[in-house]
Design a protein around this motif. Structure first.
Motif, PDB file in Angstrom:
ATOM      1  N   ALA A   1       0.866  -1.462   0.124  1.00 48.45           N
ATOM      2  CA  ALA A   1      -0.218   0.148   0.108  1.00 48.45           C
ATOM      3  C   ALA A   1       0.742   1.409  -0.057  1.00 48.45           C
ATOM      4  N   ASP A   2       1.982   1.118   0.859  1.00 45.69           N
ATOM      5  CA  ASP A   2       3.026   2.376   0.733  1.00 45.69           C
ATOM      6  C   ASP A   2       3.438   2.875  -0.802  1.00 45.69           C
ATOM      7  N   PHE A   3       3.434   1.941  -1.341  1.00 41.05           N
ATOM      8  CA  PHE A   3       4.697   1.751  -2.435  1.00 41.05           C
ATOM      9  C   PHE A   3       3.271   1.677  -3.968  1.00 41.05           C
ATOM     10  N   ASP A   4       1.826   2.044  -4.026  1.00 39.00           N
ATOM     11  CA  ASP A   4       0.865   1.579  -4.566  1.00 39.00           C
ATOM     12  C   ASP A   4       1.300   0.663  -5.115  1.00 39.00           C
ATOM     13  N   LEU A   5       1.174  -0.860  -4.394  1.00 36.01           N
ATOM     14  CA  LEU A   5       1.864  -1.874  -5.695  1.00 36.01           C
ATOM     15  C   LEU A   5      -0.029  -1.993  -5.678  1.00 36.01           C
ATOM     16  N   THR A   6      -0.640  -1.892  -4.325  1.00 41.35           N
ATOM     17  CA  THR A   6      -1.860  -2.860  -3.979  1.00 41.35           C
ATOM     18  C   THR A   6      -2.379  -3.740  -4.869  1.00 41.35           C
ATOM     19  N   GLU A   7      -2.847  -2.671  -6.046  1.00 41.94           N
ATOM     20  CA  GLU A   7      -3.638  -3.624  -7.340  1.00 41.94           C
ATOM     21  C   GLU A   7      -2.473  -4.340  -8.084  1.00 41.94           C
ATOM     22  N   ALA A   8      -1.783  -4.324  -8.124  1.00 41.46           N
ATOM     23  CA  ALA A   8      -0.763  -5.629  -8.405  1.00 41.46           C
ATOM     24  C   ALA A   8      -0.416  -6.635  -7.372  1.00 41.46           C
ATOM     25  N   ALA A   9      -0.792  -6.971  -6.190  1.00 41.99           N
ATOM     26  CA  ALA A   9      -0.380  -7.316  -5.049  1.00 41.99           C
ATOM     27  C   ALA A   9       0.046  -9.383  -5.633  1.00 41.99           C
ATOM     28  N   ASN A  10      -0.742  -9.479  -6.493  1.00 41.39           N
ATOM     29  CA  ASN A  10      -1.763 -10.973  -6.300  1.00 41.39           C
ATOM     30  C   ASN A  10      -0.917 -10.902  -8.430  1.00 41.39           C
ATOM     31  N   ARG A  11      -0.474  -9.798  -8.654  1.00 43.30           N
ATOM     32  CA  ARG A  11       0.479 -10.643 -10.123  1.00 43.30           C
ATOM     33  C   ARG A  11       1.535 -10.912  -9.820  1.00 43.30           C
ATOM     34  N   PRO A  12       2.209 -11.801 -10.731  1.00 45.93           N
ATOM     35  CA  PRO A  12       3.672 -12.233 -10.961  1.00 45.93           C
ATOM     36  C   PRO A  12       4.599 -10.670 -10.891  1.00 45.93           C
ATOM     37  N   ALA A  13       5.158 -10.820 -10.863  1.00 48.28           N
ATOM     38  CA  ALA A  13       6.430  -9.699 -10.598  1.00 48.28           C
ATOM     39  C   ALA A  13       6.449  -9.738 -12.431  1.00 48.28           C
ATOM     40  N   LYS A  14       7.180 -10.285 -13.132  1.00 45.42           N
ATOM     41  CA  LYS A  14       7.379 -10.442 -13.948  1.00 45.42           C
ATOM     42  C   LYS A  14       7.027  -9.794 -15.021  1.00 45.42           C
ATOM     43  N   THR A  15       5.394  -9.482 -14.521  1.00 43.43           N
ATOM     44  CA  THR A  15       4.547  -8.206 -15.459  1.00 43.43           C
ATOM     45  C   THR A  15       4.415  -6.998 -15.376  1.00 43.43           C
ATOM     46  N   TYR A  16       5.332  -6.550 -14.036  1.00 41.50           N
ATOM     47  CA  TYR A  16       4.691  -5.291 -13.322  1.00 41.50           C
ATOM     48  C   TYR A  16       6.098  -4.581 -14.454  1.00 41.50           C
ATOM     49  N   SER A  17       6.035  -3.473 -14.583  1.00 42.60           N
ATOM     50  CA  SER A  17       6.888  -2.404 -15.783  1.00 42.60           C
ATOM     51  C   SER A  17       8.269  -2.403 -14.496  1.00 42.60           C
ATOM     52  N   GLY A  18       9.095  -1.363 -15.520  1.00 43.50           N
ATOM     53  CA  GLY A  18      10.677  -1.317 -14.231  1.00 43.50           C
ATOM     54  C   GLY A  18      10.090  -0.453 -12.934  1.00 43.50           C
ATOM     55  N   GLY A  19       9.843   0.269 -13.006  1.00 45.33           N
ATOM     56  CA  GLY A  19       9.275   1.272 -12.258  1.00 45.33           C
ATOM     57  C   GLY A  19       8.638   0.612 -10.736  1.00 45.33           C
ATOM     58  N   MET A  20       7.368   0.013 -11.401  1.00 42.64           N
ATOM     59  CA  MET A  20       6.765  -1.270 -10.618  1.00 42.64           C
ATOM     60  C   MET A  20       7.505  -2.394  -9.562  1.00 42.64           C
ATOM     61  N   ARG A  21       8.680  -2.796 -10.660  1.00 41.48           N
ATOM     62  CA  ARG A  21       9.343  -4.083  -9.755  1.00 41.48           C
ATOM     63  C   ARG A  21      10.551  -3.126  -9.503  1.00 41.48           C
ATOM     64  N   ARG A  22      10.955  -1.504  -9.329  1.00 39.22           N
ATOM     65  CA  ARG A  22      12.627  -1.411  -8.784  1.00 39.22           C
ATOM     66  C   ARG A  22      11.339  -0.591  -6.817  1.00 39.22           C
ATOM     67  N   ARG A  23       9.991  -0.703  -7.472  1.00 37.58           N
ATOM     68  CA  ARG A  23       9.101   0.101  -5.892  1.00 37.58           C
ATOM     69  C   ARG A  23       9.281  -1.360  -4.584  1.00 37.58           C
ATOM     70  N   LEU A  24       8.538  -2.307  -6.101  1.00 41.63           N
ATOM     71  CA  LEU A  24       8.829  -3.750  -5.038  1.00 41.63           C
ATOM     72  C   LEU A  24       9.983  -3.854  -4.037  1.00 41.63           C
ATOM     73  N   ASP A  25      10.920  -3.289  -5.046  1.00 47.99           N
ATOM     74  CA  ASP A  25      12.765  -4.188  -4.599  1.00 47.99           C
ATOM     75  C   ASP A  25      12.664  -3.499  -3.220  1.00 47.99           C
ATOM     76  N   LEU A  26      12.531  -1.639  -3.386  1.00 47.09           N
ATOM     77  CA  LEU A  26      12.408  -1.310  -2.177  1.00 47.09           C
ATOM     78  C   LEU A  26      11.810  -1.979  -1.117  1.00 47.09           C
ATOM     79  N   ALA A  27      10.021  -1.779  -1.150  1.00 45.36           N
ATOM     80  CA  ALA A  27       9.434  -2.806  -0.259  1.00 45.36           C
ATOM     81  C   ALA A  27      10.334  -3.775   0.575  1.00 45.36           C
ATOM     82  N   ALA A  28      10.878  -4.731  -0.767  1.00 46.96           N
ATOM     83  CA  ALA A  28      11.761  -5.600   0.007  1.00 46.96           C
ATOM     84  C   ALA A  28      12.789  -5.165   0.966  1.00 46.96           C
ATOM     85  N   SER A  29      13.400  -4.649   0.834  1.00 41.03           N
ATOM     86  CA  SER A  29      14.490  -3.774   2.070  1.00 41.03           C
ATOM     87  C   SER A  29      13.591  -3.718   3.262  1.00 41.03           C
TER      88      SER A  29
END
Length: 321
Positions: free
Chosen positions: A121-149
């Motif tokens: 939610a903090d990284f505006d990824l809730t709508e994509a939460a249940n999609r495989p990361a390979k379907t994310y845009s480059g910016g979305m993957r970057r935000r997911l990586d930040l969230a992971a840290s």
């Protein structure tokens, strides 16, 4: 003084190449240390040593009271890292990536799922939460990586060019997340190629060149390396440029520079000069559409400090207190 992390005399060699040649770095708890420098200056190497991914050849680094060589597992428990390239599993969904990391950090599954939902939610990824990361845009993957840290709520976070590939709006979102983490007491080491990012976030900045720290200070202190303040004026009527130049010269005693677009600027040593310029412009009946008093930008600082980057032995710059 206690530091969240401190490195002293770090040296790292890769064959005949010396990536770090005696680097000192330190940050107090709950602050942001920005690290700037040209490509190949040693920034990422320093981050990888602090994150226990590389061992230094010489020197010492301590994170949260733990030596990175003698107690690497303890350092990893209190650290988070976002590298220059996304490291999430592309076959897992956003939620699955973060839950997996949470469980690897010994969170209960329910707690890991709750933390994942919060970060998505903090990284505006809730709508994509249940999609495989390979379907994310480059910016979305970057935000997911930040969230992971941030899953484990680390005391120290290393962000190695964290907003590369993000559009300005998402970059601002990341900045706000960094500020929120710092307010909660997290210490951040930020390397970036966006100098406005360092200016916006960093409490202190270390400038690297040729594997050395050539300058360190607050953004304001570093800006004084280039010079003092500057007054810039753009008269509403270009016919008044000569009269404005005369006023700026009379107030400052310095040579006026023209920057095109009808903008004139002059260095000043005292912010009271701004008051004098405004008064004289008013007395002369000259209207303006731009009028500012400002320090040099970090871009100017960066170019001033590193323009001799091809020299063999750059000298450390003394920053005014």
């Amino acid at each position: 003084m206690s530091f969240a992390f401190q490195a002293t005399g770090l040296v790292k060699r890769f064959g005949k190449t010396t990536a770090l040649a005696g680097v000192d770095l330190a940050a107090e708890p709950g602050t942001v240390l920005g690290v700037l420098g040209p490509n190949g200056a040693g920034k990422t190497t320093a981050v990888r040593i602090l994150a226990t991914l590389l061992r230094p050849d010489e020197g010492q680094a301590v994170v949260g009271g733990y030596d990175v060589v003698r107690h690497p597992a303890a350092v990893r428990r209190i650290s988070g890292l976002t590298g220059q390239f996304a490291s999430v599993d592309e076959d897992l969904t956003g939620t699955e990536n973060l839950v997996l990391i949470g469980q690897l950090l010994d969170l209960r599954r329910a707690d890991a799922k709750a933390r994942a939902a919060q970060l998505l939610a903090d990284f505006d990824l809730t709508e994509a939460a249940n999609r495989p990361a390979k379907t994310y845009s480059g910016g979305m993957r970057r935000r997911l990586d930040l969230a992971a840290s941030l899953v484990g709520r680390p005391a120290v976070v290393y962000l190695d060019e964290p907003t590369t590939g993000l559009d300005p709006a998402k970059r601002e979102d990341v900045w706000n997340m960094v500020r929120a983490q710092v307010r909660e007491g997290t210490t951040v080491l930020l390397t970036t190629q966006y100098l406005e990012e360092a200016d916006a976030l960093a409490d202190n900045i270390s400038v690297f060149n040729h594997g050395k720290v050539i300058a360190h200070g607050t953004p304001a202190q570093l800006k004084h390396i280039v010079g003092g303040q500057t007054i810039s004026v753009r008269p509403a009527d270009p016919a008044h440029l000569e009269a404005v130049a005369a006023i700026l010269t009379a107030v400052s005693g310095n040579q006026v520079e023209s920057h095109g677009r009808g903008v004139l600027s002059v260095p000043v040593t005292d912010d009271r000069a701004m008051t004098a310029v405004v008064r004289r412009l008013d007395e002369a009946g000259i209207g303006v559409i731009e009028l500012s008093l400002h320090l040099p930008s970090l871009d100017e600082v960066f170019f001033t400090l590193t323009r001799g980057e091809n020299t063999a032995d750059p000298q450390k710059v003394q920053v005014p207190a």
